[in-house]
Every structure is written in C-alpha cells, then in structure tokens.
Design a protein around this motif. Sequence first.
Motif, short mmCIF file in Angstrom:
data_model
loop_
_atom_site.label_atom_id
_atom_site.label_comp_id
_atom_site.label_asym_id
_atom_site.label_seq_id
_atom_site.Cartn_x
_atom_site.Cartn_y
_atom_site.Cartn_z
N UNK A 422 80.37 -19.82 24.97
CA UNK A 422 79.70 -21.05 24.53
C UNK A 422 79.50 -21.06 23.02
N UNK A 423 79.09 -19.92 22.46
CA UNK A 423 78.90 -19.85 21.02
C UNK A 423 80.17 -20.16 20.26
N UNK A 424 81.29 -19.70 20.78
CA UNK A 424 82.56 -19.96 20.09
C UNK A 424 83.01 -21.40 20.28
N UNK A 425 82.82 -21.91 21.49
CA UNK A 425 83.22 -23.31 21.76
C UNK A 425 82.40 -24.28 20.93
N UNK A 426 81.22 -23.86 20.46
CA UNK A 426 80.36 -24.73 19.66
C UNK A 426 80.83 -24.88 18.22
N UNK A 427 81.81 -24.05 17.81
CA UNK A 427 82.28 -24.13 16.43
C UNK A 427 83.09 -25.41 16.22
N UNK A 428 82.89 -26.04 15.09
CA UNK A 428 83.47 -27.36 14.84
C UNK A 428 84.99 -27.37 14.91
N UNK A 429 85.63 -26.30 14.46
CA UNK A 429 87.09 -26.28 14.38
C UNK A 429 87.75 -25.86 15.68
N UNK A 430 86.98 -25.46 16.68
CA UNK A 430 87.52 -24.83 17.89
C UNK A 430 87.76 -25.85 18.98
N UNK A 431 88.89 -25.71 19.68
CA UNK A 431 89.20 -26.53 20.84
C UNK A 431 88.84 -25.79 22.11
N UNK A 432 89.83 -25.17 22.75
CA UNK A 432 89.60 -24.42 23.98
C UNK A 432 89.33 -22.96 23.67
N UNK A 433 88.45 -22.35 24.46
CA UNK A 433 88.14 -20.93 24.34
C UNK A 433 88.45 -20.26 25.66
N UNK A 434 89.27 -19.22 25.61
CA UNK A 434 89.64 -18.48 26.81
C UNK A 434 89.10 -17.08 26.78
#
Length: 731
Positions: A422-434
């Motif tokens: 969730x923390x990574x998905x919250x980054x503005x530049x990020x799309x999908x996180x696997x």
Amino acid sequence: MIRRAARKAKRIIKRILRIGNYQNIDVFRQWIEEVEPTVWNQGVLSYAPLISVVVPVYNVSSQMLRDCIDSVRKQTYENWELILVDDHSSWEDVRQVLSEYSDMPKIRVIYREENGNISEATNTGLAQVQGEFIAFMDCDDVLAPQALYEVAYLLNENQELDFIYSDEDKITEECQANREGKFAIPVKDRHTPFFKPDWSPDAFMCLNYTNHLSVYRTEIVKEVGGLRTKYNGSQDYDFVLRFMEHTTNRRVGHVDKILYHWRERKESVAYDPNSKPYALEVAKKLKEEMITRRGLHADVEYVDGEYQYRLVYHNDTNEKVSIIIPSKDNFDILKHCLATIAEFTDYPNYEVIIVDNGSAQDVQDKINDYIAGKNIHYIYEKQTFNFSHMCNIGAEHASGKYFLFLNDDIGILHQGWLDRLTGHAAQEHVGAVGAKLLYPDSTDIQHDGVLNLTCGPSHAFSHMDDAQSYYFARNRVEYDWLAVTGACLMVDRAKFYEVGGFDEEFPVAYNDIDLCFKLAEAGYYNVCRNDVILYHYESVSRGLDNQDDEKMLRLAMERSKLYKNHPAFEGYDPFYNRNLGGYNISFSIQMQGAGDHEPLQTESSMEDFVIDFDTESINFMARINSVEYLNSLVRVVGWFYTGSLKVDGKRDLYLVLRGESGKCYRVDVERFVSEEARRTYDSRYGNVGFEILIDKNKLDPKDQKYQIGVMISGDKRQDWFVQWTERWILR
C-alpha cells in the motif's frame, strides 16, 4: 549413453541460466566482436551541443591517466572540452602526465593547492565548464570512442532530455588501451557488462544503477549546487537524487550501449563494494535526508547480501484497501488464502471481497458459513468465466482507495506485506505494485516481474532458485517492470479507473498485462516489491512446456489482441535491455547468429514421414521454448541435449509432427547456438537450438492437433531417435 545423459539433464534442468552479475566471458567477448560493431550510429548531427567532461585526478598511475585522457581525445564527436582537476596529488608523475596535455586544444588542467577529496575537486571543475552538458568521469576509467556522439545523437532525437546515462562494463586493473590504429580497449580486458533498463525511478531508490556514463544539463547542475563533501563515497548518488528534484522522469534518457569502461582496481568499489565500507553508511544517511527533504513517509532498510538500502514506504493515513479475490469451486484453497490474510495482515484498514462466478451450492454454503462474522463480502453471480469481469465487479463493490487483486491460491507468509504494498502504491508516479511469488514450500520463483520478450510476456526467473541473487539484484531490490502478474496486483483506485480498469475482451489471459500496459502508457511505473514474498499454489508443473491445447490457442489469440491494442510494446520492453536475450527469462546476452537470433522469415521444408523405428526406448531432453501463432503460420523454437553439446551440435536434427490419427510430418529446422543450453551446461558449444516456421493449413485437416517431437541421429548416423514433447500445434 543417451539414457544416462537424460537422467543427468533432468537433475540439472533447474540450473537453466542462473546468472548473477557475471556474464559468461566467452559469450561477452563474442558479443563484443560480432554485435557491438553494428550498434553505433553515424551521420552528421544538426544539433551538436558542447559537452564538458570533468575529471578529478588524484594519485593515479601514468598509464591509467593517459588512457582516460586519450579516450576523450579520440572521441568521434568533436564538440567537447576536457577539464582535468588535480586534487593536489602527492605522486610527481601525475603532474608530469598532466603537463603533457595542458597545452592541447580543448583541454584545461587545474591544479588545486590543497587536497579536498573527490567532491571538492569535481566542484572546482564544474565552476569552469562552458558546455551545455556535463559528463562526469573518473581518472582511471575509459570512454568508448563513440560515447559522446551517442549522447549527442540521443539529444538530437529529444532535446528536452536533462539527464542521459548509458550501459557500462568493467576492465581489468592491468588493462592498457590499444593505440595502434583506432583507440580501443582490448577485448580480453573487458568483462561484467551491465545492460541497464530505461529510467527506473524505483530501482534507483535502491541502488545507483545509472552510474557511468552519466551526462547532465549544466543549467540544472548549477541549480543543484554540485557535489557535497559530506557524502563522499556516494557523492554521485546523492547528486542524482537532488538533480531529479529539478527535472522529471520523462526527461531522463538511456543509451543502451556500452559507452563507459569502469576500471576494476583492488581498492575500488568496481572490484569490491567492501573496499569503501563508509560508502554504505553514507548511502543510508543521504537516503534518510532525501526522505525528509521530499516529505516522504518511508524508512530505509538494509538489503541483506546486496550492499544496498531499500526504501519502505508507509501509508500513514491508513486508507482502506479492498482485497478482491475471484474464486469458483475452490473452497479449500480459498479458505487457506483467507486464513493467511487474517493471520498475517497487521494493516488496520482493509476489506475482503470474494467474487464467485458460479460455485456449486455446497461450496457457496461453505463460503457463507466460513465468512460469517468476518469483514468479508461475498458476491455471487453465475456467469461464463471472465477474470476481467470478475475483477471489475469486485472493484464496483469495493469501498477502498486501493484495490488489491489477489488470486485465491495465494498464501501470505509474513507480517507487514499489505503495508509495504500500500505504501508503494500510494506514490504518485507508481501504477501497479506486485509481489515476489514463490512455488509453495520452496524457494523457486514463480513471479518476480514480467518481461515482454520476443515470444510474448514471460515471468522473469521462473522456476529459478531465489536463494541466489540474479543480474544486479533484480530479485532482491525493487525494480520497475513493464508488467506484474494479476495474481497479486495493487493499484490506486483512481488510477485503475483512469485507464479503464480490466479490459473484459481479455477473459482469461493477458488481462493483467493489458492493465499494466495501459498504466505504463499513462505515464505510471509498475514495480515489484521483492520484500513482499508470497506462496502461489498453482501447479509447479504447469508452464510453457505443459500447457493444454485449448490454452495454447487461446493464449495465441489473446496475445495477438494484446499487441494490436498496444502496438508500441510489440517486441519492446523499456525495462529489459535490447542486448539481452529475446527468448529467455534470465537476462543473458543477445547474440546475432548465436543464441537468440533473428526469427525465420521463410517457411521450413516439410514432408510426409513414416516412423519405422522404436521411439520409446530412448529418452533425451527436448525443450520447446515457444510455440507462436502468426495467423496461419506457426513458429516453434527450442533446443535439445543428450549429454555433450559438442557432440549434439554435429547430430542431424529434425522436428516431427504427429497427428491424432498417427500421420506424421518431418520438418527441416533452422539451427542456431542456444545460449540457454550453453549456460545451463557451462559449455562453449551449443549448436542445438532449432526453429521452424510452417503453415498449419498445409497439415492434414483430419487431425486438429499435432504433437511436436524432436528427432536426432544417434552415435551411428543410421540410428534415429525421437523425443516427444508435451507441446502441440493446433490447426
């Protein structure tokens, strides 16, 4: 002999191309001799900016310093200046060498009156630059003759670029440049190439992978203020992190060619990261400062065994996560998934949504009984299976800011997994996180990012042992990928709907890839977190070599649609360097005329064939890498092994197609040197690769599918053997 070899092959098949940072030296040398001369651009450039090369100099051998300076002087690009800054060297011969060049055109030598270390010396040079762009270079390293031209060539394609970096390799400490004729580094002294991805902001947060050669717009360098002495040891890393705060991800360019040769001295990081132990602590501190400066909610965490620190982002506001799980008639597996979510999820704000497209009544009853009193929503809608539709239904019923699409055969293994995603998905530049997915009760990788290879989307490092670190820590730190698997995929709700959610025209396959492609096209970066490790309970035996016939046909049709929808990504993956293999998952070098090769353009010869020998008494390894459908044409690529690649390269070889009725065809093959075979068996031989291209309409229509067999000659030319594979061609 062949039977013994087959047993040996089965024992070591899982060794297929387990490479770390080291590339087979013979293959790399072959690449240098055969491929590298073909990659350089030529021609007159309409835009030729002045590039200032700044070199801090301190106590370096005369030969190394001359190689460094001469590599700039011998550039094919003419509009450069070289600024050499002696940082008060105590070796007399350093000043002597510098004096030899001080009066040469385009070269300026500056002598500092006191030693200030690398940052101060570099800043002294920066104060004197006149160029529009600045290139940093160490005094013992060497530029490829085409280096600055290739940078300028890329700037002619896009003059908006502020930061350009290239691929690199290493040279031995004793290496001496060849000055007879064309300036060059001897092939024998080059090793450990790093073929890098295009700009990957998440990877860069973990490691300074851009490194050499790097070229920066002078105007921004001045704004940033140069290098900072308090971060000596990682001063260039700190500089780029601050530089990127003055530009954007879209203004970073990558030259996918080796423009820089990094000298491997025993006292240098190129030889041993532990040679400068203070650099690791400095890297930690500069990242901590960067977190504060940028206002990020993150911690710095050491990555065991990799001499790097990663960033772990946190969603401090704890917005809700909706975990969406499609499932049908799979209660026991679903129950295990739900139980592990409950056991290992310490994130305080989440809901679970099960989407069922037609389970039997007894399964529905079990699910309802199990979820009673839990924060789990059960949506039942009987329908033809369509994974995309099920995910979209789940999203419609979700109330979370973040969607986590999760297969029902996933098992959670550790606390903190959802917070990290969730923390990574919250980054503005990020799309999908696997996440990294392993096969159950093992360290074998099922998913660690998806490569968009010549043969189509493929899981990186599939079935390889995660106990090892591969290709510059790809399976250890967070890298950006063109796609991640939908088996565990998190995305911000707004971004999901911005790109239209899952395309329901992809009911079974490639729906996750299509979603990731759309996110990439919208300017987002997809990333795999290697610190979130889950079990995926799909069959270990299921894979490229064991797909059933209907699945193969469906895959072919949906893959064709995928690239029709995203033509820019057909044969292109910005996060997978083009010098790496187009048919494998393991980051090996791309060869021309060897290993991975240019696909056949003409049909293979094919004739009716009668097998009049015993095919069951012999067993050898026959590997089919891909069966690709191109309208009526079918391409098959693979390789074989009986015990000696040297001997196998001399055997006669055909493919045999056997229909359900028993009718057979013998097909002539195009042979090539399989890099996969060479690396698997650590051999310089490998002429065991094969490829065919046939028109399936020329096969007898009374059979709807044809099994693929590999036919080889025995130790005696009159003997023939066939190994039947589990792959089929469908009419």
